[in-house]
Design a protein around this motif. Structure first.
Motif, mmCIF file in Angstrom:
data_model
loop_
_atom_site.group_PDB
_atom_site.id
_atom_site.type_symbol
_atom_site.label_atom_id
_atom_site.label_comp_id
_atom_site.label_asym_id
_atom_site.label_seq_id
_atom_site.Cartn_x
_atom_site.Cartn_y
_atom_site.Cartn_z
ATOM 1 N N GLN A 1 0.842 -1.191 0.000
ATOM 2 C CA GLN A 1 0.000 0.000 0.000
ATOM 3 C C GLN A 1 0.881 1.246 0.000
ATOM 4 O OE1 GLN A 1 -2.332 -0.621 3.518
ATOM 5 N NE2 GLN A 1 -3.372 -2.388 2.641
ATOM 6 N N SER B 1 -8.587 -0.986 8.264
ATOM 7 C CA SER B 1 -8.132 -1.922 9.299
ATOM 8 C C SER B 1 -7.572 -1.179 10.514
ATOM 9 C CB SER B 1 -7.080 -2.872 8.722
ATOM 10 O OG SER B 1 -7.613 -3.574 7.616
ATOM 11 N N GLN C 1 -10.037 -1.203 13.221
ATOM 12 C CA GLN C 1 -10.039 -2.458 14.016
ATOM 13 C C GLN C 1 -9.225 -2.262 15.275
ATOM 14 O OE1 GLN C 1 -8.494 -6.174 12.681
ATOM 15 N NE2 GLN C 1 -9.147 -5.839 10.557
ATOM 16 N N ARG D 1 -4.540 6.224 -0.821
ATOM 17 C CA ARG D 1 -3.325 5.562 -1.300
ATOM 18 C C ARG D 1 -2.713 6.374 -2.430
ATOM 19 N NH1 ARG D 1 -5.020 -0.861 -1.166
ATOM 20 N NH2 ARG D 1 -5.921 -0.722 0.931
ATOM 21 N N GLN E 1 -13.663 2.266 2.136
ATOM 22 C CA GLN E 1 -13.690 0.841 2.462
ATOM 23 C C GLN E 1 -14.693 0.607 3.585
ATOM 24 O OE1 GLN E 1 -9.684 -0.360 3.606
ATOM 25 N NE2 GLN E 1 -9.309 -1.143 1.544
ATOM 26 N N GLU F 1 -14.870 -2.118 6.722
ATOM 27 C CA GLU F 1 -14.174 -3.190 7.426
ATOM 28 C C GLU F 1 -15.164 -3.849 8.363
ATOM 29 O OE1 GLU F 1 -10.824 -3.061 6.907
ATOM 30 O OE2 GLU F 1 -10.003 -4.424 8.417
ATOM 31 N N PHE G 1 -2.582 -11.439 4.189
ATOM 32 C CA PHE G 1 -2.587 -10.129 4.829
ATOM 33 C C PHE G 1 -1.800 -10.301 6.123
ATOM 34 C CE2 PHE G 1 -6.703 -10.397 2.573
ATOM 35 C CZ PHE G 1 -6.574 -9.325 1.708
ATOM 36 N N PHE H 1 -2.254 -9.095 8.957
ATOM 37 C CA PHE H 1 -3.066 -9.032 10.180
ATOM 38 C C PHE H 1 -4.071 -10.156 10.307
ATOM 39 C CE2 PHE H 1 -5.976 -6.947 7.250
ATOM 40 C CZ PHE H 1 -5.119 -6.207 6.435
ATOM 41 N N THR H 2 -4.083 -11.085 9.346
ATOM 42 C CA THR H 2 -4.997 -12.228 9.481
ATOM 43 C C THR H 2 -4.243 -13.522 9.190
ATOM 44 O OG1 THR H 2 -5.703 -11.734 7.219
ATOM 45 C CG2 THR H 2 -7.212 -11.097 8.959
ATOM 46 N N GLY I 1 -11.518 -9.029 1.016
ATOM 47 C CA GLY I 1 -10.405 -9.709 1.667
ATOM 48 C C GLY I 1 -10.870 -10.069 3.068
ATOM 49 N N ALA I 2 -10.351 -11.157 3.607
ATOM 50 C CA ALA I 2 -10.841 -11.571 4.926
ATOM 51 C C ALA I 2 -9.828 -12.492 5.607
ATOM 52 C CB ALA I 2 -12.179 -12.283 4.789
ATOM 53 N N GLY I 3 -10.111 -12.808 6.849
ATOM 54 C CA GLY I 3 -9.253 -13.772 7.543
ATOM 55 C C GLY I 3 -9.543 -13.802 9.033
ATOM 56 N N PHE J 1 -12.846 -8.673 7.887
ATOM 57 C CA PHE J 1 -12.946 -8.632 6.419
ATOM 58 C C PHE J 1 -12.989 -7.168 5.998
ATOM 59 C CE2 PHE J 1 -17.103 -9.069 8.339
ATOM 60 C CZ PHE J 1 -17.824 -8.020 7.793
ATOM 61 N N GLY J 2 -12.680 -6.939 4.750
ATOM 62 C CA GLY J 2 -12.721 -5.551 4.277
ATOM 63 C C GLY J 2 -12.934 -5.515 2.784
HETATM 64 N N1 PHE Z 1 -7.281 -4.097 4.775
HETATM 65 C C1 PHE Z 1 -7.314 -4.978 3.633
HETATM 66 C C2 PHE Z 1 -7.103 -4.145 2.370
HETATM 67 O O1 PHE Z 1 -7.134 -2.931 2.444
HETATM 68 C C3 PHE Z 1 -8.623 -5.710 3.532
HETATM 69 C C4 PHE Z 1 -8.813 -6.686 4.670
HETATM 70 C C5 PHE Z 1 -9.508 -6.292 5.800
HETATM 71 C C6 PHE Z 1 -8.352 -7.982 4.587
HETATM 72 C C7 PHE Z 1 -9.702 -7.199 6.847
HETATM 73 C C8 PHE Z 1 -8.529 -8.881 5.630
HETATM 74 C C9 PHE Z 1 -9.216 -8.484 6.741
HETATM 75 O O2 PHE Z 1 -6.919 -4.680 1.295
#
Ligand code: PHE
Length: 350
Positions: A161, A181, A184, A205, A219, A221, A259, A261-262, A293-295, A317-318
């Motif tokens: 990013q 995120s 979070q 970004r 986004q 989240e 990711f 963070f997951t 995206g998730a985890g 997820f996001g």
């Molecule tokens: N933050 C991630 C992104 O910007 C998306 C994401 C959020 C993925 C939460 C996993 C869990 O691409």
């Protein structure tokens, strides 16, 4: 004996007669037409008043001042009354009549921007599943955007990013958040589990602007933390949302991804709601649309935010809001969502 009346005498009589006629005519003015008739009768060059003024020529010199004065008095009187009446009629002469059968003019009505309509709808769906809403900050520090999300200082994931840093004389770690995120982290720091929260907001970004990407976008989240949460809860939650948002009969595919963070991390695909998976332009003939995206929240993230990973687990997820709006509306250039062209926005009045 016949005593001829003097010219002056006759003139005075004529002036007085005309005054009576004029007064009667003034009293009869009721609209623009009668006003105009009055003007043509008395006030034009060939009108009654000018006729008398012309007669002044034949009045003997010694009587002229008296007759002239009387004529002037009559003229000022008429002009003054005429102007007053004209002004009092003006509004009616400008708008002669109102057509009550015409349809009313609609006042311009605004509408919710499609991006915000999408955020509102998402909040509605997640609220029905017991999720709260949190917003966080658009200006963040490195710790909340990266550090506590398990991005090591030299971790290559930071390059995923491109970040806008904010020049500050005091700190070098202030930035515009690159994803929601960061919220979070704020939520986990502030709340004790169980947590169920969605976090919509703007992110930034450093990317070239094109039909598919902008440097500023939205986004949403999602985060859930509780005892015994598993991938099954993650899958069920996302599927429930997507079926309500897009297509009640959708199929899903969970692909492994990465990711920081997951763990495990995944990307979620949904069968294309436009062609039901057969393949079309929107899904690039694959039959699938990537939706988020998730985890499962990484234990390091839970620990960094003061939650015991031995006791609690969670999922996150996001997804990008603009992409969803584009899919649902068929808009194929993301910039249209930011230009505020009224011709585009009008199409989203609901
Ligand atoms: N933050 C991630 C992104 O910007 C998306 C994401 C959020 C993925 C939460 C996993 C869990 O691409």
């Amino acid at each position: 004996m016949f005593v001829p009346e003097s010219i002056a005498h006759i003139m005075l009589q004529k002036i007085s007669d005309l005054q009576s006629i004029i007064e009667a005519d003034l009293a009869a003015i009721v609209d623009a037409a009668s006003l105009e008739a009055f003007r043509l009768k008395h006030l034009v060059k060939k009108g009654t008043l000018q006729g008398l003024i012309d007669d002044l020529r034949s009045v003997p010199k010694e009587d002229k001042p008296t007759i002239g004065k009387a004529l002037n008095a009559l003229r000022s009187f008429v002009e003054e009354r005429y102007t007053t009446i004209e002004q009092s009629l003006e509004p009616r002469t400008l708008a002669p009549s109102i057509d009550v059968t015409l349809p009313g003019r609609r006042p311009p009505v605004g509408a919710i921007h499609p991006i915000h309509a999408m955020i509102d709808r998402t909040i509605e769906i997640f609220s029905s599943m017991g999720f709260d809403v949190a917003e966080g900050f658009e200006i963040e520090d490195d710790e909340h955007n990266f550090g506590k999300l398990n991005f090591a200082p030299d971790h290559p994931a930071r390059d995923m990013q491109d970040t806008f840093f904010i020049k500050s004389g005091v700190r070098s770690d202030v930035l515009l958040r690159t994803h929601t995120s960061s919220v979070q982290v704020r939520v986990m720091e502030a709340m004790k589990p169980p947590i169920r929260c969605i976090m919509p907001g703007k992110v930034y970004r450093n990317e070239a602007v094109s039909a598919r990407s902008l440097a500023e976008f939205h986004q949403i989240e999602g985060l859930a933390i509780d005892k015994h949460l598993s991938v099954a809860d993650l899958k069920a939650t996302i599927m429930e949302f997507a079926r309500k948002m897009y297509d009640a009969t959708a199929e899903f595919r969970f692909r492994t991804s990465y990711f920081p963070f997951t763990e495990p991390s995944m990307e979620v695909d949904m069968s294309c709601f436009l062609c039901s998976g057969k393949g079309c332009r929107i899904c690039k003939h694959s039959g699938w649309l990537e939706i988020c995206g998730a985890g499962m929240v990484h234990p390091n993230v839970l620990a960094a935010c003061g939650i015991d990973p031995e006791e609690y687990s969670g999922f996150a997820f996001g997804f990008g809001v603009e992409r969803v709006v584009m899919l649902l509306t068929g808009i194929d250039d993301i910039r249209l969502l930011y230009e505020n062209d009224i011709r585009v926005l009008r199409q989203f009045r609901s």
